[in-house]
Design an enzyme around this catalytic site. Sequence first.
Site, short mmCIF file in Angstrom:
data_model
loop_
_atom_site.label_atom_id
_atom_site.label_comp_id
_atom_site.label_asym_id
_atom_site.label_seq_id
_atom_site.Cartn_x
_atom_site.Cartn_y
_atom_site.Cartn_z
CG HIS A 138 -1.87 1.13 1.22
ND1 HIS A 138 -2.89 1.27 0.30
CD2 HIS A 138 -1.91 2.23 2.00
CE1 HIS A 138 -3.52 2.39 0.53
NE2 HIS A 138 -2.94 3.00 1.55
CG ASP A 176 -7.80 5.78 -3.30
OD1 ASP A 176 -6.83 5.55 -4.05
OD2 ASP A 176 -8.04 5.11 -2.29
CE LYS A 201 -10.95 5.55 -0.32
NZ LYS A 201 -10.45 4.17 -0.36
CG ASP A 227 -7.98 0.12 -4.55
OD1 ASP A 227 -6.83 0.58 -4.36
OD2 ASP A 227 -8.96 0.51 -3.89
N GLY A 233 -14.70 -4.03 0.62
CA GLY A 233 -15.30 -3.82 -0.69
C GLY A 233 -16.00 -2.46 -0.80
N GLY A 234 -15.95 -1.68 0.28
CA GLY A 234 -16.64 -0.39 0.29
C GLY A 234 -16.16 0.55 -0.82
CB THR A 235 -12.72 1.53 -1.87
OG1 THR A 235 -12.37 1.87 -0.54
CG2 THR A 235 -12.07 2.47 -2.85
C1 R5P Z 1 -7.06 2.44 0.45
O1 R5P Z 1 -6.45 3.50 0.33
C2 R5P Z 1 -6.77 1.21 -0.32
O2 R5P Z 1 -5.96 1.47 -1.42
C3 R5P Z 1 -8.03 0.49 -0.72
O3 R5P Z 1 -8.77 1.34 -1.56
C4 R5P Z 1 -8.84 0.16 0.51
O4 R5P Z 1 -8.02 -0.40 1.48
C5 R5P Z 1 -9.93 -0.81 0.20
O5 R5P Z 1 -10.60 -1.11 1.39
P1 R5P Z 1 -12.13 -1.42 1.39
O6 R5P Z 1 -12.36 -2.55 0.44
O7 R5P Z 1 -12.44 -1.82 2.80
O8 R5P Z 1 -12.86 -0.17 0.98
#
Ligand code: R5P
Length: 304
Positions: A138, A176, A201, A227, A233-235
Amino acid sequence: MEDQIVIAGPTSQKLALKVAELLHARVVTTENKVFPDGEGYLRIDIEEEHEFKGKDIIIIQTMGANSSGDQNLHIMELIMMIGAVKRMNASKIRVVVPYFAYSRQDKAFRPGECIFAKEILKWIEMAGATEFYTIDVHAESIFEILKIPAYNLDPMGVLAKELAKRSEDPIVICPDKGAYERSRKFAGYLGKNVQVIQFIKKRDVKTGKITMEGDLPIQGKDVIIADDIIASGGTMAKAIEIVKKAGAKSIFSVGTHPLMLKNAVFNLMKAGATDIIGTDTIDSAFMQVSIAEVISKAIQSNTP
Ligand code: R5P
């Protein structure tokens, strides 16, 4: 290679076998259990400890939270394996963590926060690792804590190869700001003229609530939303909803590390995903692309 031995940590058995095959290296497994009081046990499956003396040992152990246990246990197991290999006088201890848990805790976002990602790296180094490898971490900035060489391997090429088979006129959506460089790279692997569109985002640091905005000329296009991690999975679901409304022909949800926690699959499919494509950094139903070759090539290029 005769001097290389791959240890298939409890969480990365399939991947370790593939990597060992590509390296033409011996592969050994482990025996692990949790005692009734919750304490762990781990043994590397060898006959004699001198088998590792002077060898180039590659430990592969991912850290995802999944059916085989939680990330804290996986981290503990990794540290124990490194310690055992060091005791056996290996010449090199290369640690490969395909998915590095806690990588999103890369800095103190609020006063007083602990920076888990960096502390875990410190343990890995202190235990005796001589090289560290991970995939699409990340925030690469966490490596600054290490003195040993650290490599953030790029899965975009192998992912793009798979996506190129499935999309005719692709466009890449970046969910994002942090994912922009990754998405641009990914689009580059897909073709010279593949466009990248970035969403805005925002995540509330206290509640975790996500809001997203974007402007999309994507009518009739094959949209790829890429990503690093798909966790709750929210993002991804938010991005899919927006893309769906804007009239995409198909929507491929691509995550290097498909953790897919709780209702993530349901939420992504309900939002309109055509398919969910991940790599085998974590054992899951979404590992449609293997990063074994990426790992073996990196190790080969660091082997005299
Ligand atoms: C956040 O900055 C990461 O790059 C992912 O977008 C994030 O960790 C995804 O998490 P979630 O699936 O819980 O939204």
